[in-house]
Design an enzyme around this catalytic site. Sequence first.
Site, short mmCIF file in Angstrom:
data_model
loop_
_atom_site.label_atom_id
_atom_site.label_comp_id
_atom_site.label_asym_id
_atom_site.label_seq_id
_atom_site.Cartn_x
_atom_site.Cartn_y
_atom_site.Cartn_z
N GLU A 263 36.77 0.74 41.55
CA GLU A 263 37.55 -0.38 41.02
C GLU A 263 38.31 0.00 39.74
O GLU A 263 38.05 -0.54 38.65
CB GLU A 263 36.65 -1.58 40.76
N GLU B 78 33.16 -3.93 49.81
CA GLU B 78 32.07 -4.66 49.15
C GLU B 78 32.21 -6.15 49.39
O GLU B 78 33.32 -6.68 49.38
CB GLU B 78 32.09 -4.46 47.62
C1 GAL Z 1 32.16 -4.87 42.11
C2 GAL Z 1 31.78 -3.44 41.71
C3 GAL Z 1 30.34 -3.17 42.05
C4 GAL Z 1 29.46 -4.28 41.55
C5 GAL Z 1 29.93 -5.58 42.15
C6 GAL Z 1 29.11 -6.78 41.75
O1 GAL Z 1 33.28 -5.31 41.46
O2 GAL Z 1 32.59 -2.51 42.36
O3 GAL Z 1 29.97 -1.94 41.44
O4 GAL Z 1 29.53 -4.35 40.17
O5 GAL Z 1 31.24 -5.82 41.73
O6 GAL Z 1 29.63 -7.97 42.29
#
Ligand code: GAL
Length: 762
Positions: free
Chosen positions: A167, A334
């Site tokens: 990110e 994710e």
């Molecule tokens: C994302 C990030 C992850 C984790 C996640 C939590 O933005 O890439 O590492 O922090 O959020 O929601």
Amino acid sequence: MPQTHGHTAPSPLPTFAERLAAQGSMLYGGDYNPEQWPEEVWKEDMRLFKEAGINEVTLNVFSWAQLQPSENEYDFSKLDRIVRTVSDAGMSIVMATSTGALPAWMSLRHPDVNRVDEKGRKMRHRERHNACINSPTFRTYSVALAGKLAERYGGLPNLVAWHVGNEYGGMCWCDTCTVRFRAWLRARYGTIEAVNEAWNSAFWSHTYHSFDEIFPPNELGDMTGWSGKAILGGYSLDYQRFYGECVLESYNEEKAAIRRFDRVNPVTTNMMGTYPTYDYFRWRAGLDGNGNAHGVDVVSWDSYPRPDTPAASVAMCHELMRGVGGGGPWMLMEQTPSRQNWMPFNAQKRPGQMRQLSWQAVAHGADTVQFFQLRQNRAGCEKFHGALIGSDGTDRTRAFRECAALGSELKRVSGRILGSRMTPARVALVFDWQSRWAIDLSAGPTISMDYVAEVQCWYAELHRRNIPVDIVGPYDEYDSYDVLLAPCLYMMRASLVTRLRRFVDHGGRLLLTALSALTDEHDSLYQGEIPVPLRDLAGVWVEETDALDPDTSVVPLRFADAAGATDAADDAREGYTGTTPVIADSANDAAGPHGRVLFDVLEADEGTEVLATYGSEYYVGTPAFTFRPSTGNGGVFYAATFPDDAAMPLFVDRLLDGTNIAGLTNGPLTGVVDSRSIVPDATVPSDLRVVDLEVTRRVAANGTMFTFVINPVNVPVTVDLPASLTGRDLLTDTDVTPGERTVEPFGVLIVESSTATAGQTA
Ligand code: GAL
């Protein structure tokens, strides 16, 4: 797919879709950070992963400090053991390069890696996503680490992708960036005079006599205290462009290091939807000016909707991310299986919601379903973040059971969907990060200018009608579409103007709105009658623009009927001085259609059709929405104000009128909620009575269609399914027939059919 980027694909390497096709199913897994537990736990994790149908792990996202204890020392022993464990368990691996968080020793011994923030403060080692992207130390060691990882793990048979950094976000304003910015400007403009000219620096005595007089515009300089507005738009925009290019350059360097050892696996980094800071369209895979492969081979992104985020907002991000990749399959890198930890109130996903959001991603072109994360952190600021395996370590939690159920569903059906693409769209919507920056940086005409929200309003209406939409960038070609919406496309570089003009000349329908076509790439207002570069095609002149506080003032709109018939009673309304036919007197109707925020006062040329007029203010009766016909069915629509919810359907009706574009279900697929069936739920409004189901379609090379019907809310909805949705439901292996059907809360149907019983056209 229609989107192109002006570059050709760099190499004949297998695409991500081909990699997955060889594997026979979508990836199902996500971030796994086992470094926090003793190794016995890893074995138990593997057992639970298998039970849940997990087939992929994303490793090594934040391990730099463990992998590299000092400048010349690397230790891959633990990662080797993790890789062995997951490989023995049959997992595919997405390998991260770990460069998303710096080791503390590097920050201490090489302070050039630490960022300077917008207030001019030099950081120490802190949290993550923390490197100055231009730091020579960072560049050297990030590339070295990426290369070492690729050398070591690039040949693994179960490796499926590389995940660079994590990110990417934010900016830096340090001395290194200053020096590089000056060099960037020199390369872009050649002379300081050209910089002055581009930035209109004669304003407020900003004329520069040497590049050394220029510093990054943070709060010590020309980033104003009033909400970050720019003094010279061109200057602030250039810094934002420059920094984004540096981030991409750093990514490309890591990618090149990987490619030295791994020619096969796609390289990506996880993006964040409408994240403001970088122009993601610049990251599409292609060749850079020197012929080197650059960008993301497959787009991946992290989707974290809030519990009340409308389905259309989630869908728009999916569309945008797919558009960044030029329309190809993408990775849902994710999402949380259950809850986030970083919102003010971290509601759990309701039963069935994680499954529904996962299928929604697939319904918009995703070929993976991945989570953050697979085991809950033991401590640290994300310890309350949801995970497949919680701190209790059991398979008895609701989150685990729901993930396992989805895992078995994906295993059963996802292989069939692989290889299919979104059905071709006839409607496209332009999203332009740089127009957004320029609007955000501009002082005036209103503070109520939220570019993403305005684009979202137009998208939501198309989404409600289940009309396939591509989101395209400002660098794309538009000729394959019938209708192109360009809301608030404020900045129009010359090449964009050329492509838009060609689109209209070839019979396309273009929508412009207030705040469209105002400036060139340096944020200089085009000189002449607005909308200057499209003035002739638009057939209107924007003489002035009113801005009213949307919390207290909206302006009613009166729409001419399709036949242009005059309603004498309405025309006779007190105070109405316009000459346009009207069909609705909304002047006193709070629920009627209204314009919001900005109100262009137009003069319409002869031959321009006035589709709606204002119903109040000193511009009552003057055009609020126009259409200037050109070739064939095409022409330019101009929306002089931002439609409210009641007005938007009327605007879109007129945009589509005569195009025979009616959506996959010939209009919204609206279902009725049985109010007795609503179990009180904080995420569902108690007065909810009707719900629009989302319908999208993917089509395989052999013509097989997968039509996804999704109930986005936690209530059962009864709909009248049209004949176009006839087929076999992949998930239940039952027939889907036309007629009444109740779709369960967060229900999903995947209707497989072999011939088009109805397309997006009526
Ligand atoms: C994302 C990030 C992850 C984790 C996640 C939590 O933005 O890439 O590492 O922090 O959020 O929601």
